[in-house]
Design an enzyme around this catalytic site. Structure first.
Site, PDB file in Angstrom:
ATOM      1  N   LYS A  54      24.865 109.105  74.569  1.00 17.40           N
ATOM      2  CA  LYS A  54      25.883 108.199  74.028  1.00 17.40           C
ATOM      3  C   LYS A  54      27.155 108.217  74.880  1.00 17.40           C
ATOM      4  O   LYS A  54      27.717 107.169  75.180  1.00 17.40           O
ATOM      5  CB  LYS A  54      26.235 108.577  72.580  1.00 17.40           C
ATOM      6  CG  LYS A  54      25.061 108.488  71.617  1.00 17.40           C
ATOM      7  CD  LYS A  54      25.479 108.683  70.164  1.00 17.40           C
ATOM      8  CE  LYS A  54      26.034 110.047  69.844  1.00 17.40           C
ATOM      9  NZ  LYS A  54      25.058 111.156  69.948  1.00 17.40           N
ATOM     10  N   ARG A  68      28.327 109.433  60.790  1.00 21.63           N
ATOM     11  CA  ARG A  68      27.208 110.367  60.827  1.00 21.63           C
ATOM     12  C   ARG A  68      26.644 110.650  59.442  1.00 21.63           C
ATOM     13  O   ARG A  68      25.724 111.453  59.312  1.00 21.63           O
ATOM     14  CB  ARG A  68      27.687 111.682  61.424  1.00 21.63           C
ATOM     15  CG  ARG A  68      27.306 111.895  62.902  1.00 21.63           C
ATOM     16  CD  ARG A  68      27.953 113.207  63.317  1.00 21.63           C
ATOM     17  NE  ARG A  68      27.362 113.892  64.400  1.00 21.63           N
ATOM     18  CZ  ARG A  68      27.841 113.854  65.664  1.00 21.63           C
ATOM     19  NH1 ARG A  68      28.823 113.063  65.975  1.00 21.63           N
ATOM     20  NH2 ARG A  68      27.281 114.608  66.586  1.00 21.63           N
ATOM     21  N   ARG A  90      23.429 120.517  79.922  1.00 24.58           N
ATOM     22  CA  ARG A  90      24.834 120.125  79.857  1.00 24.58           C
ATOM     23  C   ARG A  90      25.707 121.343  79.559  1.00 24.58           C
ATOM     24  O   ARG A  90      26.802 121.481  80.093  1.00 24.58           O
ATOM     25  CB  ARG A  90      25.017 119.055  78.772  1.00 24.58           C
ATOM     26  CG  ARG A  90      26.419 118.463  78.720  1.00 24.58           C
ATOM     27  CD  ARG A  90      26.471 117.246  77.815  1.00 24.58           C
ATOM     28  NE  ARG A  90      26.486 117.578  76.403  1.00 24.58           N
ATOM     29  CZ  ARG A  90      26.458 116.684  75.412  1.00 24.58           C
ATOM     30  NH1 ARG A  90      26.377 115.400  75.685  1.00 24.58           N
ATOM     31  NH2 ARG A  90      26.485 117.067  74.160  1.00 24.58           N
ATOM     32  N   ARG A 132      30.789 123.619  76.853  1.00 25.99           N
ATOM     33  CA  ARG A 132      30.781 123.394  75.406  1.00 25.99           C
ATOM     34  C   ARG A 132      29.942 124.461  74.725  1.00 25.99           C
ATOM     35  O   ARG A 132      28.741 124.576  74.987  1.00 25.99           O
ATOM     36  CB  ARG A 132      30.182 122.009  75.102  1.00 25.99           C
ATOM     37  CG  ARG A 132      31.200 120.908  75.021  1.00 25.99           C
ATOM     38  CD  ARG A 132      30.569 119.589  74.660  1.00 25.99           C
ATOM     39  NE  ARG A 132      29.967 119.564  73.333  1.00 25.99           N
ATOM     40  CZ  ARG A 132      29.510 118.458  72.761  1.00 25.99           C
ATOM     41  NH1 ARG A 132      29.606 117.304  73.404  1.00 25.99           N
ATOM     42  NH2 ARG A 132      28.971 118.497  71.563  1.00 25.99           N
ATOM     43  N   ARG A 166      21.779 121.170  65.356  1.00 20.12           N
ATOM     44  CA  ARG A 166      22.407 119.843  65.444  1.00 20.12           C
ATOM     45  C   ARG A 166      21.360 118.739  65.369  1.00 20.12           C
ATOM     46  O   ARG A 166      21.583 117.697  64.737  1.00 20.12           O
ATOM     47  CB  ARG A 166      23.224 119.733  66.740  1.00 20.12           C
ATOM     48  CG  ARG A 166      24.534 120.529  66.641  1.00 20.12           C
ATOM     49  CD  ARG A 166      25.110 120.868  67.985  1.00 20.12           C
ATOM     50  NE  ARG A 166      25.520 119.696  68.720  1.00 20.12           N
ATOM     51  CZ  ARG A 166      25.608 119.647  70.048  1.00 20.12           C
ATOM     52  NH1 ARG A 166      25.303 120.697  70.782  1.00 20.12           N
ATOM     53  NH2 ARG A 166      26.000 118.539  70.635  1.00 20.12           N
TER      54      ARG A 166
HETATM   55  P1  AMP Z   1      29.420 115.245  69.334  1.00 20.51           P
HETATM   56  O1  AMP Z   1      30.332 115.455  70.483  1.00 20.51           O
HETATM   57  O2  AMP Z   1      29.401 113.846  68.830  1.00 20.51           O
HETATM   58  O3  AMP Z   1      28.024 115.772  69.601  1.00 20.51           O
HETATM   59  O4  AMP Z   1      29.999 116.125  68.121  1.00 20.51           O
HETATM   60  C1  AMP Z   1      30.144 117.523  68.228  1.00 20.51           C
HETATM   61  C2  AMP Z   1      30.352 118.121  66.838  1.00 20.51           C
HETATM   62  O5  AMP Z   1      31.549 117.585  66.259  1.00 20.51           O
HETATM   63  C3  AMP Z   1      29.264 117.839  65.821  1.00 20.51           C
HETATM   64  O6  AMP Z   1      28.169 118.753  65.939  1.00 20.51           O
HETATM   65  C4  AMP Z   1      30.030 118.013  64.506  1.00 20.51           C
HETATM   66  O7  AMP Z   1      30.244 119.381  64.213  1.00 20.51           O
HETATM   67  C5  AMP Z   1      31.385 117.401  64.857  1.00 20.51           C
HETATM   68  N1  AMP Z   1      31.412 115.947  64.577  1.00 20.51           N
HETATM   69  C6  AMP Z   1      31.559 114.931  65.476  1.00 20.51           C
HETATM   70  N2  AMP Z   1      31.546 113.734  64.881  1.00 20.51           N
HETATM   71  C7  AMP Z   1      31.368 113.976  63.557  1.00 20.51           C
HETATM   72  C8  AMP Z   1      31.245 113.145  62.412  1.00 20.51           C
HETATM   73  N3  AMP Z   1      31.269 111.799  62.496  1.00 20.51           N
HETATM   74  N4  AMP Z   1      31.085 113.764  61.209  1.00 20.51           N
HETATM   75  C9  AMP Z   1      31.069 115.102  61.085  1.00 20.51           C
HETATM   76  N5  AMP Z   1      31.143 115.949  62.118  1.00 20.51           N
HETATM   77  C10 AMP Z   1      31.301 115.398  63.353  1.00 20.51           C
END
Ligand code: AMP
Length: 192
Positions: free
Chosen positions: A14, A89, A128, A134, A146
């Site tokens: 994404k 989400r 990554r 990260r 996740r």
């Molecule tokens: P991402 O970078 O989108 O993979 O997000 C990393 C982490 O941030 C996720 O595993 C969640 O812990 C948190 N996170 C990001 N976006 C959301 C969302 N829309 N709702 C809840 N937690 C989120």
């Protein structure tokens, strides 16, 4: 407004595709994961709260996430569109987004979902993690949590927008250019 939800499990590409889409469409990119990482990096109360969940691979509570998202949208009133990356989400997040956009006289144009097999996701995320620093990409157990949270809590958002004839599933394996072309074809069909 062109309001796109860029959807798919963690590691589906994404972020990479969002970079290219904002260039093509000239719209704002909002990644809730990036916003949480920014807050964490600055040790703000919001960042410390988010860290409790992110470090385990769990979702940050809806009210926290929705509030942060609304603030970011409200801070950018003059944009011609938005790519929502990593949001919504959960179904409550999707419902809140729909109400919020309707109040502004606009709506979600389309949800484009990148489809990638699980084992490819694990491979990509761990790779990554070696370069991104990260923490949630560096531990296989957190990576697998996740992906399973995506299936149990997030995947329904595809069906929610599919019921409104807005969801499109895009094969997410291939070169970055091939995937970008599939995405833009789907977006142009939905919006133009
Ligand atoms: P991402 O970078 O989108 O993979 O997000 C990393 C982490 O941030 C996720 O595993 C969640 O812990 C948190 N996170 C990001 N976006 C959301 C969302 N829309 N709702 C809840 N937690 C989120």
């Amino acid at each position: 407004m062109l309001n796109l939800i860029l959807f798919g499990p963690p590691g589906s590409g994404k972020g990479t595709q969002a970079e290219k889409l904002i260039e093509k469409y000239g719209i704002l990119h909002i990644s809730t994961g990036d916003l949480f990482r920014y807050e964490m990096g600055n040790n703000t109360p919001l960042g410390l709260k988010a860290k409790e969940y992110m470090s385990k691979g769990e979702l940050v509570p809806d009210e926290v996430t929705i509030g942060m998202l609304k603030n970011k949208v409200d801070a950018n009133p003059d944009v011609s569109g938005i790519i929502f990356d990593g949001f919504p989400r959960t179904i409550p997040q999707a419902e809140a987004l729909d109400v919020f956009l309707a109040e502004k006289g606009t709506e979600v144009t389309a949800l484009v979902a990148l489809d990638v097999p699980d084992e490819e996701l694990v491979k990509r995320l761990l790779k990554r993690g070696q370069s991104s620093g990260r923490a949630d990409d560096s531990n296989e157990e957190v990576v697998r949590t996740r992906i399973s949270v995506y299936k149990s809590e997030t995947a329904q958002v595809f069906d929610y927008y599919n019921a409104k004839s807005k969801s499109k599933l895009i094969p997410g394996v291939g070169t970055i250019e091939e995937i970008f072309e599939r995405l833009t074809n789907a977006i142009d069909e939905a919006c133009c």
